[in-house]
Design a protein around this motif. Structure first.
Motif, mmCIF file in Angstrom:
data_model
loop_
_atom_site.group_PDB
_atom_site.id
_atom_site.type_symbol
_atom_site.label_atom_id
_atom_site.label_comp_id
_atom_site.label_asym_id
_atom_site.label_seq_id
_atom_site.Cartn_x
_atom_site.Cartn_y
_atom_site.Cartn_z
ATOM 1 N N GLU A 150 25.180 8.345 -13.468
ATOM 2 C CA GLU A 150 23.990 8.737 -14.215
ATOM 3 C C GLU A 150 23.037 9.578 -13.366
ATOM 4 O O GLU A 150 22.392 10.505 -13.862
ATOM 5 C CB GLU A 150 23.278 7.496 -14.740
ATOM 6 C CG GLU A 150 24.093 6.714 -15.773
ATOM 7 C CD GLU A 150 24.626 7.609 -16.890
ATOM 8 O OE1 GLU A 150 23.798 8.271 -17.561
ATOM 9 O OE2 GLU A 150 25.860 7.658 -17.079
ATOM 10 N N VAL A 151 22.950 9.271 -12.070
ATOM 11 C CA VAL A 151 22.099 10.068 -11.180
ATOM 12 C C VAL A 151 22.662 11.477 -11.031
ATOM 13 O O VAL A 151 21.912 12.464 -11.070
ATOM 14 C CB VAL A 151 21.979 9.381 -9.801
ATOM 15 C CG1 VAL A 151 21.345 10.325 -8.778
ATOM 16 C CG2 VAL A 151 21.152 8.106 -9.907
ATOM 17 N N ARG A 174 17.571 5.341 -2.927
ATOM 18 C CA ARG A 174 18.754 5.696 -3.712
ATOM 19 C C ARG A 174 20.007 4.950 -3.244
ATOM 20 O O ARG A 174 21.132 5.361 -3.543
ATOM 21 C CB ARG A 174 18.980 7.205 -3.674
ATOM 22 C CG ARG A 174 18.061 7.963 -4.613
ATOM 23 C CD ARG A 174 18.342 9.453 -4.619
ATOM 24 N NE ARG A 174 17.636 10.129 -3.535
ATOM 25 C CZ ARG A 174 17.629 11.450 -3.344
ATOM 26 N NH1 ARG A 174 18.314 12.230 -4.162
ATOM 27 N NH2 ARG A 174 16.957 11.989 -2.345
ATOM 28 N N VAL A 183 25.424 3.665 -11.940
ATOM 29 C CA VAL A 183 24.179 4.328 -11.530
ATOM 30 C C VAL A 183 24.495 5.665 -10.867
ATOM 31 O O VAL A 183 23.812 6.665 -11.095
ATOM 32 C CB VAL A 183 23.377 3.419 -10.577
ATOM 33 C CG1 VAL A 183 22.116 4.134 -10.092
ATOM 34 C CG2 VAL A 183 23.013 2.108 -11.259
ATOM 35 N N GLN A 184 25.540 5.689 -10.067
ATOM 36 C CA GLN A 184 25.955 6.905 -9.378
ATOM 37 C C GLN A 184 26.215 8.045 -10.363
ATOM 38 O O GLN A 184 25.711 9.166 -10.211
ATOM 39 C CB GLN A 184 27.224 6.607 -8.573
ATOM 40 C CG GLN A 184 27.690 7.700 -7.659
ATOM 41 C CD GLN A 184 28.841 7.216 -6.781
ATOM 42 O OE1 GLN A 184 30.011 7.505 -7.066
ATOM 43 N NE2 GLN A 184 28.526 6.466 -5.736
ATOM 44 N N ALA A 237 22.162 14.979 -4.899
ATOM 45 C CA ALA A 237 21.663 14.118 -5.968
ATOM 46 C C ALA A 237 21.565 12.662 -5.523
ATOM 47 O O ALA A 237 20.622 11.951 -5.895
ATOM 48 C CB ALA A 237 22.571 14.229 -7.191
ATOM 49 N N LEU A 238 22.518 12.228 -4.700
ATOM 50 C CA LEU A 238 22.577 10.827 -4.283
ATOM 51 C C LEU A 238 21.824 10.553 -2.992
ATOM 52 O O LEU A 238 21.751 9.405 -2.541
ATOM 53 C CB LEU A 238 24.037 10.392 -4.117
ATOM 54 C CG LEU A 238 24.888 10.468 -5.390
ATOM 55 C CD1 LEU A 238 26.345 10.156 -5.076
ATOM 56 C CD2 LEU A 238 24.358 9.520 -6.455
ATOM 57 N N GLY A 249 21.966 13.309 -14.212
ATOM 58 C CA GLY A 249 20.554 13.653 -14.290
ATOM 59 C C GLY A 249 20.170 14.834 -13.430
ATOM 60 O O GLY A 249 19.180 15.520 -13.697
ATOM 61 N N ALA A 250 20.974 15.079 -12.382
ATOM 62 C CA ALA A 250 20.705 16.215 -11.497
ATOM 63 C C ALA A 250 21.323 17.508 -12.020
ATOM 64 O O ALA A 250 21.200 18.560 -11.400
ATOM 65 C CB ALA A 250 21.229 15.921 -10.097
ATOM 66 N N ALA A 297 22.500 3.833 -5.997
ATOM 67 C CA ALA A 297 23.297 4.921 -6.564
ATOM 68 C C ALA A 297 24.486 5.271 -5.682
ATOM 69 O O ALA A 297 25.449 5.887 -6.150
ATOM 70 C CB ALA A 297 22.425 6.163 -6.766
#
Length: 412
Positions: A229-230, A217, A226-227, A382-383, A233-234, A220
């Motif tokens: 979106e991750v 990760r 990307v950060q 998440a990250l 997504g969480a 991210a």
């Protein structure tokens, strides 16, 4: 007249020194005397910084081809001008607590702390490690970093060794890791000193078997698109956004915002690089034409960190109050050490200028502190930030909803 207490402004107002224990320290006290504010500078080659860092006094590794040549003399201890090399002396400006810890920490002399890109706050991190009695090794993720000059006046560290990572390939990281393993003392910790060092820190920690954040990760933690979106997504609130390399892609995002809002009133919109720091090329756009100009200016440009912007990040504008959450993690256990309230305003033709920041009292402002601690914990999970410091910017709306601006796996 306004008789309310003036905020405890701590941005760039004094000589920085860390307080508290080594890895857990991300807050610092600042004094007014003798401080020169840091300024962004043009790219400064390593050769030009040798006076500051005294590179001639330490062995330098520059990739796999140099491994044998540069490390041969390490075990014999480097000799300088025909005289035996002498260990680093602790600076008198450190706290008495630091001196006591260093004197009592006999085992620390057996190992080294590695700081990747010890610039800005990372230079203070390196001095703190020295004060605690550790050897300090410097790793440079880029031998010609444009942020290498961001070191406060008066901060000077005699590094035991300097290792330059020769690119971003697996082979480059392998070579740097082997160079660290070949040192005549063990490496006990490895930390990112600046935003530019986050990826290399993850890669090297994995190769050395040290505490670090998982490589899977890593992107991210550096790429803001990307950060976001991750985090989304969480299941946490994240900013609406699009990574655009062309105006056509950005226009498609604006049209989607209009459709979602059911109105043409979607402005202002923010445009910024997907990977940078310090409000570098962050634009507040009031129209489609301004978005077009900003995207064309950002995409493909070399940013303030010396990285080519692979895209421009177009985002909804977040309104509310912006906060900073500084914390530190070890094996997934997360501690918040400071919460700050930003004072950013438009000035001198720029939309986001730091006028200062004030500490949030978690007792007097328990509701906002609790909200930010809970939200920041979910973002870090998440990250995959489970080790080391974190510096997070969060916008809280008037309705009390927290939304990530961005987070760095590094000190404030």
């Amino acid at each position: 007249a306004d008789r309310s207490p003036r905020p405890n402004v701590a941005a760039h107002q004094g000589r920085e020194r860390f307080v508290g224990e080594a890895i857990e320290v991300v807050m610092y006290a600042q004094e007014m005397e003798g401080f020169t504010p840091l300024r962004k500078a043009v790219s400064e080659p390593v050769a030009a910084t040798q006076g500051r860092y005294q590179l001639r006094r330490v062995p330098v590794y520059r990739g796999p081809d140099y491994l044998g040549a540069k490390l041969t003399g390490l075990s014999a201890r480097l000799e300088l001008d025909g005289e035996e090399w002498k260990p680093v002396k602790r600076m008198a400006s450190f706290t008495k607590q630091s001196e006591r810890i260093a004197e009592e920490s006999e085992s620390s002399e057996e190992g080294a702390v590695v700081v990747v890109d010890p610039f800005s706050t990372g230079a203070i991190l390196a001095t703190r490690a020295v004060a605690l009695g550790y050897r300090v090794v410097r790793v440079l993720s880029d031998g010609d970093s444009p942020v290498a000059s961001l070191v406060a006046d008066g901060v000077c560290v005699d590094y035991e060794a300097t290792i330059v990572v020769d690119g971003t390939s697996a082979a480059a990281y392998d070579g740097a890791a082997e160079a660290l393993k070949a040192l005549p003392y063990g490496v006990v910790a490895l930390m990112a000193g600046a935003e530019t060092g986050v990826l290399a820190t993850d890669e090297l920690a994995a190769r050395l078997g040290l505490r670090g954040n998982e490589v899977a990760r890593s992107k991210a933690r550096r790429n803001k698109y990307v950060q976001g979106e991750v985090v989304r997504g969480a299941g946490s609130r994240a900013v609406a956004q699009r990574a655009a390399t062309t105006w056509e892609e950005a226009r498609g995002f604006l049209e989607a915002l209009v459709e979602a809002a059911g109105s043409e009133s979607i402005y202002p919109v923010v445009v910024k690089p997907v990977e940078s720091a310090g409000s570098d090329d962050v634009f507040k756009c009031a129209s489609g034409d301004e978005v077009k100009q900003a995207v064309e200016r950002v995409a493909g440009k070399v940013n303030g960190l010396g990285v080519v912007n692979e895209a421009a990040l177009v985002q909804e504008f977040l309104s509310g109050t912006e906060y900073v959450v500084d914390g530190v993690s070890r094996d997934g256990e997360y501690k918040v050490v400071a919460i700050w309230k930003y004072d950013k305003r438009a000035a001198n033709g720029a939309n986001f200028v730091y006028h200062g920041m004030s500490l949030v009292d978690p007792l007097r402002e328990a509701a906002i502190a609790g909200l930010l601690v809970d939200y920041s914990r979910r973002v870090l999970a998440a990250l995959g930030i489970t080790q080391g410091p974190s510096h997070m910017e969060v916008m809280v709306s008037d309705e009390g909803e927290a939304c990530l601006v961005e987070v760095g796996a590094r000190c404030h």
